[in-house]
Structure formats: C-alpha cells, structure tokens
Design a protein around this motif. Structure first.
Motif, PDB file in Angstrom:
ATOM      1  N   VAL A 127      -3.620 -13.066   2.321  1.00  0.00           N
ATOM      2  CA  VAL A 127      -3.377 -12.398   3.520  1.00  0.00           C
ATOM      3  C   VAL A 127      -4.817 -11.535   3.556  1.00  0.00           C
ATOM      4  O   VAL A 127      -4.298 -10.548   3.735  1.00  0.00           O
ATOM      5  CB  VAL A 127      -2.120 -11.655   3.573  1.00  0.00           C
ATOM      6  CG1 VAL A 127      -1.113 -12.688   3.921  1.00  0.00           C
ATOM      7  CG2 VAL A 127      -1.955 -11.083   2.040  1.00  0.00           C
ATOM      8  N   HIS A 128      -5.778 -11.933   3.571  1.00  0.00           N
ATOM      9  CA  HIS A 128      -7.049 -11.191   3.362  1.00  0.00           C
ATOM     10  C   HIS A 128      -7.704 -10.872   2.331  1.00  0.00           C
ATOM     11  O   HIS A 128      -8.759 -10.299   1.853  1.00  0.00           O
ATOM     12  CB  HIS A 128      -7.212 -10.335   4.663  1.00  0.00           C
ATOM     13  CG  HIS A 128      -6.933 -10.801   5.930  1.00  0.00           C
ATOM     14  ND1 HIS A 128      -7.474 -11.895   6.313  1.00  0.00           N
ATOM     15  CD2 HIS A 128      -6.060 -10.744   6.832  1.00  0.00           C
ATOM     16  CE1 HIS A 128      -6.932 -12.374   7.640  1.00  0.00           C
ATOM     17  NE2 HIS A 128      -5.998 -11.570   7.944  1.00  0.00           N
ATOM     18  N   GLY A 129      -6.737 -10.322   1.170  1.00  0.00           N
ATOM     19  CA  GLY A 129      -7.136  -9.831  -0.152  1.00  0.00           C
ATOM     20  C   GLY A 129      -7.803  -8.449  -0.048  1.00  0.00           C
ATOM     21  O   GLY A 129      -7.268  -7.550   0.775  1.00  0.00           O
ATOM     22  N   VAL A 161      -7.803  -1.026  -3.018  1.00  0.00           N
ATOM     23  CA  VAL A 161      -8.604  -2.127  -3.489  1.00  0.00           C
ATOM     24  C   VAL A 161      -7.984  -3.157  -4.491  1.00  0.00           C
ATOM     25  O   VAL A 161      -7.630  -4.109  -4.158  1.00  0.00           O
ATOM     26  CB  VAL A 161     -10.240  -1.863  -4.128  1.00  0.00           C
ATOM     27  CG1 VAL A 161     -10.643  -3.157  -4.478  1.00  0.00           C
ATOM     28  CG2 VAL A 161     -10.930  -1.396  -2.839  1.00  0.00           C
ATOM     29  N   SER A 162      -7.356  -2.192  -5.403  1.00  0.00           N
ATOM     30  CA  SER A 162      -6.742  -3.235  -6.443  1.00  0.00           C
ATOM     31  C   SER A 162      -5.229  -3.690  -6.013  1.00  0.00           C
ATOM     32  O   SER A 162      -4.910  -4.849  -6.148  1.00  0.00           O
ATOM     33  CB  SER A 162      -6.478  -2.335  -7.808  1.00  0.00           C
ATOM     34  OG  SER A 162      -5.441  -1.325  -7.670  1.00  0.00           O
ATOM     35  N   VAL A 163      -4.773  -2.934  -5.035  1.00  0.00           N
ATOM     36  CA  VAL A 163      -3.187  -3.405  -4.418  1.00  0.00           C
ATOM     37  C   VAL A 163      -3.596  -4.883  -3.528  1.00  0.00           C
ATOM     38  O   VAL A 163      -3.080  -5.589  -3.960  1.00  0.00           O
ATOM     39  CB  VAL A 163      -2.772  -2.329  -3.791  1.00  0.00           C
ATOM     40  CG1 VAL A 163      -1.704  -3.065  -2.859  1.00  0.00           C
ATOM     41  CG2 VAL A 163      -1.964  -1.281  -4.641  1.00  0.00           C
ATOM     42  N   LEU A 205       1.912 -13.090  -3.022  1.00  0.00           N
ATOM     43  CA  LEU A 205       1.440 -11.818  -4.211  1.00  0.00           C
ATOM     44  C   LEU A 205       0.912 -12.620  -5.486  1.00  0.00           C
ATOM     45  O   LEU A 205       1.755 -13.601  -5.906  1.00  0.00           O
ATOM     46  CB  LEU A 205       2.484 -11.299  -4.552  1.00  0.00           C
ATOM     47  CG  LEU A 205       2.127 -10.199  -5.731  1.00  0.00           C
ATOM     48  CD1 LEU A 205       1.187  -9.122  -5.661  1.00  0.00           C
ATOM     49  CD2 LEU A 205       3.503  -9.194  -6.175  1.00  0.00           C
ATOM     50  N   ILE A 206      -0.123 -12.457  -5.878  1.00  0.00           N
ATOM     51  CA  ILE A 206      -0.736 -13.078  -6.837  1.00  0.00           C
ATOM     52  C   ILE A 206      -0.506 -12.013  -8.397  1.00  0.00           C
ATOM     53  O   ILE A 206      -0.890 -10.813  -8.257  1.00  0.00           O
ATOM     54  CB  ILE A 206      -2.136 -13.615  -7.221  1.00  0.00           C
ATOM     55  CG1 ILE A 206      -2.393 -14.874  -6.497  1.00  0.00           C
ATOM     56  CG2 ILE A 206      -2.551 -13.624  -8.692  1.00  0.00           C
ATOM     57  CD1 ILE A 206      -3.508 -15.580  -6.252  1.00  0.00           C
ATOM     58  N   LEU A 209       0.718  -1.073   0.061  1.00  0.00           N
ATOM     59  CA  LEU A 209      -0.077   0.094   0.111  1.00  0.00           C
ATOM     60  C   LEU A 209       0.826   1.223  -0.046  1.00  0.00           C
ATOM     61  O   LEU A 209       0.702   2.269  -0.565  1.00  0.00           O
ATOM     62  CB  LEU A 209      -0.881   0.008   1.161  1.00  0.00           C
ATOM     63  CG  LEU A 209      -2.205  -1.033   1.161  1.00  0.00           C
ATOM     64  CD1 LEU A 209      -2.771  -0.715   2.490  1.00  0.00           C
ATOM     65  CD2 LEU A 209      -3.248  -0.535   0.109  1.00  0.00           C
ATOM     66  N   LEU A 210       2.002   1.220   0.927  1.00  0.00           N
ATOM     67  CA  LEU A 210       2.760   2.408   0.761  1.00  0.00           C
ATOM     68  C   LEU A 210       3.651   2.686  -0.518  1.00  0.00           C
ATOM     69  O   LEU A 210       3.398   3.971  -0.817  1.00  0.00           O
ATOM     70  CB  LEU A 210       3.787   2.006   2.016  1.00  0.00           C
ATOM     71  CG  LEU A 210       3.373   2.201   3.435  1.00  0.00           C
ATOM     72  CD1 LEU A 210       4.297   1.797   4.525  1.00  0.00           C
ATOM     73  CD2 LEU A 210       2.776   3.465   3.970  1.00  0.00           C
ATOM     74  N   THR A 211       3.913   1.608  -0.871  1.00  0.00           N
ATOM     75  CA  THR A 211       4.646   1.681  -2.122  1.00  0.00           C
ATOM     76  C   THR A 211       3.839   2.436  -3.329  1.00  0.00           C
ATOM     77  O   THR A 211       4.326   2.968  -4.295  1.00  0.00           O
ATOM     78  CB  THR A 211       5.245   0.317  -2.735  1.00  0.00           C
ATOM     79  OG1 THR A 211       5.876  -0.260  -1.661  1.00  0.00           O
ATOM     80  CG2 THR A 211       5.697   0.290  -4.018  1.00  0.00           C
TER      81      THR A 211
END
Lengths: 262, 262
Positions: free
Chosen positions: B181-183, B172-174, B261-262, B121-123
C-alpha cells in the motif's frame, strides 16, 4: 570460482554453449526465471503472476521485439545455460539457445528466483545443501493450486532446502526480507511417508525438477515457492508456445541481490 | 463513528448516495483505488503497474464482466462514494455511481491506498493532520516520471502528511512494512519556495487533488507514492475511456490492513 564471476562473464560462457545449474554462480547478482509467450497470452501470464505473487514475482517484462532490457545487457535468446520449449502442453525441446524458436511477437517475463537469497542464508549461518553438493536444487509440483487467471491455471511448484531444526527460524526471517524473490517459505516440515506432506509431495527423493539432496537427522525440509510455477501452468493450460529456462539454469541479471532486500 | 463501521455498512451508505472522503473510515479495513479501462488497454495498465509498483501496487483485478470479487462482496460500479470518468484525456463527469458508463469489456484494477497505514501511524504516535481536520489528504502531481508501459505514461502523484521532525524516522519505519500500500515515503522534506521541492511541487497549499492541510513549525512534509498516479497517466495518455474513484473517496474492501503488513 564461478561465484566470483560477473553476470556478463557468466552469460558469455552460457552463450558459448556451457550448460549447468547456476546456483552458486555470481555471488551477489540476482538470478531470474524466464517465461516467454505470444503477445496474445501475455495478459494471462501477467495476471497469473499478479494473482500468485509468491511463486511469480515479476522482476521485469520485455515487450515484443525486445531481447534485452534494464536487467540484461545481452540477448535473452542465448544468454541462459539451457532452455525448454513447450508447444500445446508438450515439452518439445531442451536446447542451449532458442534463436530458431523466437518470434517477434513473444513477450518475455523475468521472474524472481530463490537463488537470490541463498547467499544471505549462508551469511546467516544456514547451510544450503545443494550448494555444498554442487547440484541443482530439488523442485516439486504440489497439490496446492494457483489462482487461475484467464486461460492459465496450474499447481504451485516449490523448491526445497533441508534446514537444521534450530535454524528454521533464521531461514524464515532471512528470506522474509526478500519478498521479490519468493520471500518466506510456503511450508515448513514434513508429515511423514503416510500420504506425504501437506503439499502433496510423496517422495522427497524424486523431485519433479532438479536433483534430490540427502537429508540428515535433525533436519527439516523447508519449501519455498518456485519460479518454475508458470512452466507448470503453460504445460497444464496447453499454451500453443512457451519458451522458458531449463529449471535451475537461470538468467543471471545485472541487478544486485540487495536491490530486492527489504 | 464512521471509524467503527464495517466495510459492507460503509459501502451501503455510499451506494445510497453519500459522497465523502473515506480517510478514517472503517478502521482496520483496507481501502483501494479504482481504475477501470477497456480490455484492449488492460495490458498497458497492468504492465504500467508492474513497472511502477510504489504508486501502483495491484491488490486485485476484476476481469471483463466482473463487478465484484475476493476483495469486494458488492458492486464496484456503485459502492464508492464518488467516481471520475475520463474520455480521450478529458475529465467528463464526476458521478456518484457509474452504471450508465459501465461496459462489459471493462477491466477494473484495485490499487493499494496509503489510508491503509494511517491507523498504524496513529498507533505509533504519529499524528495524521488531515484525519484530525476531517478533510481529504492533499495530493500533488510531481515532475518525477513513471516508467512508460506500452501506450501509458505519466507523472508520479504523491500524497503528503506533515510529520513532526522527531517522528519522521518512525513514520518511515512504520510505513516501510506496508509495501503493498505504497510502503516507505518517496521523499522527505522540502527545499523551500525557491523552485519548490525535489519533486517539483511549488505550493503545498495548492494540491492537485484533495484538500490543503496547515503545517506548523517543526513539521516536515513527508510524501508517499499515491494510487491516483494511474489517473494522471490515463489523462496524459488520452485513453478513450477510463473510470476511476474520485481521489480520496476510496473503495473500502473486505480485506484487513494486517493482510498487507510485512
């Protein structure tokens, strides 16, 4: 056309005795693998599935006494085209229904099936050979081992589809978006006949389950994890009883393929 | 900087007695929720997780007698900053290690944690308020019910992060790409104080676990499923014994965020 049938209509035909591979049936409806074991082995199977999510993505679990559920307005003991019964590591029967074998302490696992993404492959322009041929998909036991769980261990089983070399990237990206039904391939390509592929498959023309398919020049064999994997594990691990679908003759559920799309 | 520590270094500090929320620790390393129950309840917990994959994504299971594993080169009984001990539906202790409570028949589940995607998210330019504040994330019990499994039932627990309205789509998209991990969020936005949100939360300033965070104009509360959910279930279902992490004080594993990560 069997592709246009609804799941309830298809299950009715199977209940009436029709035995057939279900690839291509009920376009848009999710198909599932079945494995039912006595309650005392249910923990091992669920943990095996959790540790091997590519071959064993669990869609639902019917607890002891249940023969239907959210994914199935019907009877798991008769609504599949064909079954296998394993006892102590032996295949003892391949009946068209399993009512006489069923016990009240059986727990039934419904496991995702790669037939679910075949419609998406076709839509993306990737041909699916066994569909075009009207046969079952070829499946192979590999030399790759699953992670053991409790009393269950066994090899990874894969399904194979020949894909034109220029469409392999499309086949990978389309199926990656269906992680609940095996997702991306576990292996692409073939190392040749000198020792077979990295997966330990020595002869593509002799699948362990299903039917062989012809490959043409310029095609690459692409391998996906397969929901027959738990059958190989109950066989190798000599569980006292397991009831499964006949490979390729799946449960057609009341869930939509799109439910499993990311 | 605690963000630059490796998992083994962090666990060593916690083993030595440091008690702290772990959000922001060990950037790039996956954090996990812990729930350990007696073997006779393990089936219920694993099935509960399978039926509620958004709040309970299982990363690994340590079988009876195991206190370390593939995700943890250490000792699950001491390597977290804080624990909770539940008996018969009561919180009875919040110790810094649980060796005196541990039993050989306990099965430990490691469940994905949304801290895993905070770095992403930060990135992507999405600020994370509790990280900026150096506090724990706020978590809430909701009125949404989980699917029951055997003897286990309970409410969905969520974590909340305020997100600037223009960045909600990015958030949301990230997070969608981290389903293990909850998506993606389970809810976006807030219906106001007349009855609270659709999730039945009536006061954002009074979280059930963790710390409140200030929200500013133009920010939207975004709710993700939370791995404290099984704690709420063992509490409500009055399991005779359950040992968990202190909410927000996670196990820092030897796995990389990128693995999920997918």
């Amino acid at each position: 056309m069997t592709a246009d049938l609804g799941p309830a209509q298809a299950r009715e035909r199977f209940r009436a005795g029709l035995s057939t591979p279900t690839s291509g049936w009920c376009a848009g409806w999710t198909q599932a693998n079945l494995i039912a074991v006595p309650r005392e082995y249910a923990w091992d199977v669920l943990l095996f599935a959790q540790r091997n999510p590519k071959p064993c993505p669990v869609l639902d679990v019917l607890e002891p006494g249940e023969v239907g559920g959210a994914l199935l307005d019907g009877d798991i003991r008769a609504d599949l085209p064909g079954y296998r019964v394993y006892r102590g590591g032996e295949l003892v029967d391949q009946p068209s229904d399993v009512e006489k074998y069923w016990r009240d302490d059986l727990v039934a696992f419904l496991i995702g099936c790669s037939f679910t993404f075949e419609n998406a492959l076709l839509t993306a322009g990737v041909p699916v050979r066994h569909l075009a041929q009207g046969t079952n998909v070829p499946m192979y036991r590999t030399t790759r081992r699953c992670r053991t769980a409790g009393r269950l261990s066994g090899p990874l089983v894969v399904s194979m589809r020949p894909v034109p070399a220029g469409l392999v990237d499309t086949a990978v990206s389309v199926t990656t978006r269906y992680p609940a039904v095996h997702g991306a391939p576990v292996h692409v390509g073939w190392g040749g006949r000198d020792g077979g592929s990295e997966l330990g498959i020595t002869d593509l023309d002799a699948p362990d389950y299903g039917d062989p398919v012809p490959m043409t020049d310029g095609e690459v064999p692409v391998f996906w994890a397969c929901g027959v994997t738990p059958q190989a594990a109950v066989l190798e691990s000599r569980l006292p009883l397991a009831i499964t679908h006949e490979p390729g003759q799946m449960l057609i559920t009341d869930a939509r393929d799109g439910d499993y799309l990311i």
